[in-house]
Scaffold this motif. Structure first.
Motif, PDB file in Angstrom:
ATOM      1  N   PRO A 123       0.749  -1.301   0.200  1.00 25.76           N
ATOM      2  CA  PRO A 123      -0.030   0.064  -0.028  1.00 25.76           C
ATOM      3  C   PRO A 123       0.953   1.480  -0.543  1.00 25.76           C
ATOM      4  O   PRO A 123       0.183   2.767  -0.296  1.00 25.76           O
ATOM      5  CB  PRO A 123      -0.997  -0.649   1.435  1.00 25.76           C
ATOM      6  CG  PRO A 123      -0.949  -1.602   1.340  1.00 25.76           C
ATOM      7  CD  PRO A 123       0.490  -2.252   0.881  1.00 25.76           C
ATOM      8  N   GLY A 124       1.929   1.310   0.683  1.00 17.40           N
ATOM      9  CA  GLY A 124       2.503   2.796   1.295  1.00 17.40           C
ATOM     10  C   GLY A 124       3.116   3.088  -0.657  1.00 17.40           C
ATOM     11  O   GLY A 124       2.712   4.046  -1.263  1.00 17.40           O
ATOM     12  N   PRO A 125       4.177   1.961  -0.401  1.00 16.13           N
ATOM     13  CA  PRO A 125       4.867   2.399  -2.589  1.00 16.13           C
ATOM     14  C   PRO A 125       3.579   2.056  -3.476  1.00 16.13           C
ATOM     15  O   PRO A 125       3.782   2.474  -4.432  1.00 16.13           O
ATOM     16  CB  PRO A 125       5.597   1.301  -2.489  1.00 16.13           C
ATOM     17  CG  PRO A 125       6.072   0.237  -0.875  1.00 16.13           C
ATOM     18  CD  PRO A 125       4.926   1.128  -0.357  1.00 16.13           C
ATOM     19  N   ASP A 126       3.284   2.103  -3.097  1.00 13.48           N
ATOM     20  CA  ASP A 126       1.782   1.988  -4.927  1.00 13.48           C
ATOM     21  C   ASP A 126       0.724   3.081  -4.266  1.00 13.48           C
ATOM     22  O   ASP A 126       0.692   4.301  -5.620  1.00 13.48           O
ATOM     23  CB  ASP A 126       0.748   0.420  -4.002  1.00 13.48           C
ATOM     24  CG  ASP A 126       0.975  -0.895  -4.471  1.00 13.48           C
ATOM     25  OD1 ASP A 126       2.338  -0.850  -5.212  1.00 13.48           O
ATOM     26  OD2 ASP A 126       0.823  -1.900  -4.326  1.00 13.48           O
ATOM     27  N   LEU A 127      -0.033   3.172  -2.714  1.00 16.92           N
ATOM     28  CA  LEU A 127       0.216   5.372  -2.833  1.00 16.92           C
ATOM     29  C   LEU A 127       1.004   6.209  -3.580  1.00 16.92           C
ATOM     30  O   LEU A 127       0.560   7.186  -3.458  1.00 16.92           O
ATOM     31  CB  LEU A 127      -0.535   5.410  -1.509  1.00 16.92           C
ATOM     32  CG  LEU A 127      -1.453   4.628  -1.233  1.00 16.92           C
ATOM     33  CD1 LEU A 127      -2.397   4.530   0.719  1.00 16.92           C
ATOM     34  CD2 LEU A 127      -3.037   5.165  -1.832  1.00 16.92           C
ATOM     35  N   ALA A 128       2.371   5.754  -2.965  1.00 21.39           N
ATOM     36  CA  ALA A 128       3.247   6.643  -3.871  1.00 21.39           C
ATOM     37  C   ALA A 128       3.827   6.637  -5.292  1.00 21.39           C
ATOM     38  O   ALA A 128       3.426   7.852  -5.668  1.00 21.39           O
ATOM     39  CB  ALA A 128       5.248   6.272  -2.789  1.00 21.39           C
ATOM     40  N   GLU A 129       3.308   5.223  -5.609  1.00 21.33           N
ATOM     41  CA  GLU A 129       2.994   5.758  -7.269  1.00 21.33           C
ATOM     42  C   GLU A 129       2.066   6.729  -8.188  1.00 21.33           C
ATOM     43  O   GLU A 129       1.316   7.326  -8.759  1.00 21.33           O
ATOM     44  CB  GLU A 129       2.913   3.984  -7.661  1.00 21.33           C
ATOM     45  CG  GLU A 129       2.509   3.996  -9.573  1.00 21.33           C
ATOM     46  CD  GLU A 129       3.491   3.830  -9.909  1.00 21.33           C
ATOM     47  OE1 GLU A 129       3.812   4.530 -11.450  1.00 21.33           O
ATOM     48  OE2 GLU A 129       5.095   4.626  -9.816  1.00 21.33           O
ATOM     49  N   LEU A 130       0.878   6.195  -7.343  1.00 23.11           N
ATOM     50  CA  LEU A 130      -0.588   7.078  -7.583  1.00 23.11           C
ATOM     51  C   LEU A 130       0.105   8.639  -7.056  1.00 23.11           C
ATOM     52  O   LEU A 130      -0.462   9.821  -7.957  1.00 23.11           O
ATOM     53  CB  LEU A 130      -1.493   6.498  -6.421  1.00 23.11           C
ATOM     54  CG  LEU A 130      -2.196   5.288  -6.428  1.00 23.11           C
ATOM     55  CD1 LEU A 130      -3.574   5.271  -6.160  1.00 23.11           C
ATOM     56  CD2 LEU A 130      -2.452   5.155  -8.509  1.00 23.11           C
ATOM     57  N   ALA A 131       0.099   9.036  -6.182  1.00 23.07           N
ATOM     58  CA  ALA A 131       1.129  10.405  -5.769  1.00 23.07           C
ATOM     59  C   ALA A 131       2.125  10.642  -7.008  1.00 23.07           C
ATOM     60  O   ALA A 131       1.480  11.540  -7.377  1.00 23.07           O
ATOM     61  CB  ALA A 131       1.868  10.315  -4.790  1.00 23.07           C
ATOM     62  N   ARG A 132       2.692   9.901  -7.969  1.00 20.67           N
ATOM     63  CA  ARG A 132       3.593  10.335  -9.016  1.00 20.67           C
ATOM     64  C   ARG A 132       3.060  11.062  -9.667  1.00 20.67           C
ATOM     65  O   ARG A 132       3.869  12.173 -10.868  1.00 20.67           O
ATOM     66  CB  ARG A 132       4.565   9.195  -9.368  1.00 20.67           C
ATOM     67  CG  ARG A 132       5.570   9.119 -10.068  1.00 20.67           C
ATOM     68  CD  ARG A 132       6.403   8.077 -10.673  1.00 20.67           C
ATOM     69  NE  ARG A 132       5.910   7.453 -11.271  1.00 20.67           N
ATOM     70  CZ  ARG A 132       5.331   7.141 -12.294  1.00 20.67           C
ATOM     71  NH1 ARG A 132       5.719   8.613 -13.120  1.00 20.67           N
ATOM     72  NH2 ARG A 132       5.038   6.197 -13.420  1.00 20.67           N
ATOM     73  N   VAL A 133       1.950  10.609 -10.728  1.00 23.10           N
ATOM     74  CA  VAL A 133       1.521  10.493 -11.535  1.00 23.10           C
ATOM     75  C   VAL A 133       0.284  12.135 -11.312  1.00 23.10           C
ATOM     76  O   VAL A 133      -0.174  12.186 -12.423  1.00 23.10           O
ATOM     77  CB  VAL A 133       0.788   9.693 -11.923  1.00 23.10           C
ATOM     78  CG1 VAL A 133       2.123   8.795 -12.304  1.00 23.10           C
ATOM     79  CG2 VAL A 133      -0.739   9.486 -11.352  1.00 23.10           C
TER      80      VAL A 133
END
Length: 199
Positions: A123-133
């Motif tokens: 969840p943490g890294p995956d939500l960070a990936e959403l933040a990236r875009v």
């Protein structure tokens, strides 16, 4: 990671054909959640883990004909169901893992995720990936058409303290991932967490 992806794909492939008929009355809840995002005409938005694309028509209505609507999902059968339902007319469908999106940095104004968070392997890294875009100040909506207690009861379970969707767990997870939790609703008829992309 591969095992998790296979599990998610197997789970949703088995359910894709009748997914919409199992939950036929959710459209108003989806529309209300999309409205809460505050999208403007011309915005670019991603439905992350879009499934059969139930949010896509509401997202298209919100951003208008000049806006960009993308729907990304890991399971081909769910995207095929979205096409059969005609929802590909509301947005471009991508066979993609939300943990590794084929999108440029800060290319979106918002992300919508229905039932997404419980299917993220990290969840943490995956939500960070959403933040990236998403651009700074852009929005994230984590949505489910029923609340945590009602969903747990549907599955014959109880809510536990380690549930990631509980506000005391979700807020710091989002914060570490580049998001600031802005509002949180968990009631029988809806779960909706709205977050803002930090600068």
């Amino acid at each position: 990671m591969a095992d998790h992806h296979t599990h998610v794909q197997d789970f949703f492939t088995a359910r894709a054909a009748d997914w919409d008929t199992r939950f036929p009355d959710d459209a108003p809840a989806y529309a209300a959640a999309v409205e809460a995002l505050g999208l403007r005409p011309g915005d670019a938005v991603l439905d992350a883990g879009c499934g059969t694309g139930r949010a896509l028509p509401a997202l298209r209505n919100a951003v208008g004909p000049q806006g960009t609507v993308l729907g990304a999902d890991l399971t081909p059968a769910m995207l095929q169901a979205a096409v059969r339902a005609g929802r590909d007319r509301s947005g471009r469908l991508l066979l993609a893992d939300v943990a590794r999106l084929p999108l440029r940095n800060v290319s979106l104004d918002a992300v919508f995720g229905a039932g997404l968070i419980s299917h993220l392997s990290h969840p943490g890294p995956d939500l960070a990936e959403l933040a990236r875009v998403v651009r700074p100040g852009g929005q994230l909506a984590l949505f489910h058409p029923i609340g945590r207690a009602a969903l747990a009861a549907r599955h014959g379970r109880r809510i536990t303290d380690d549930d990631l969707r509980a506000q005391p767990n979700l807020r710091p997870t989002l914060a570490r991932s580049g998001w600031r939790l802005d509002s949180y609703t968990d009631e029988d008829a809806r779960f909706l967490a709205l977050a803002v992309r930090a600068d």
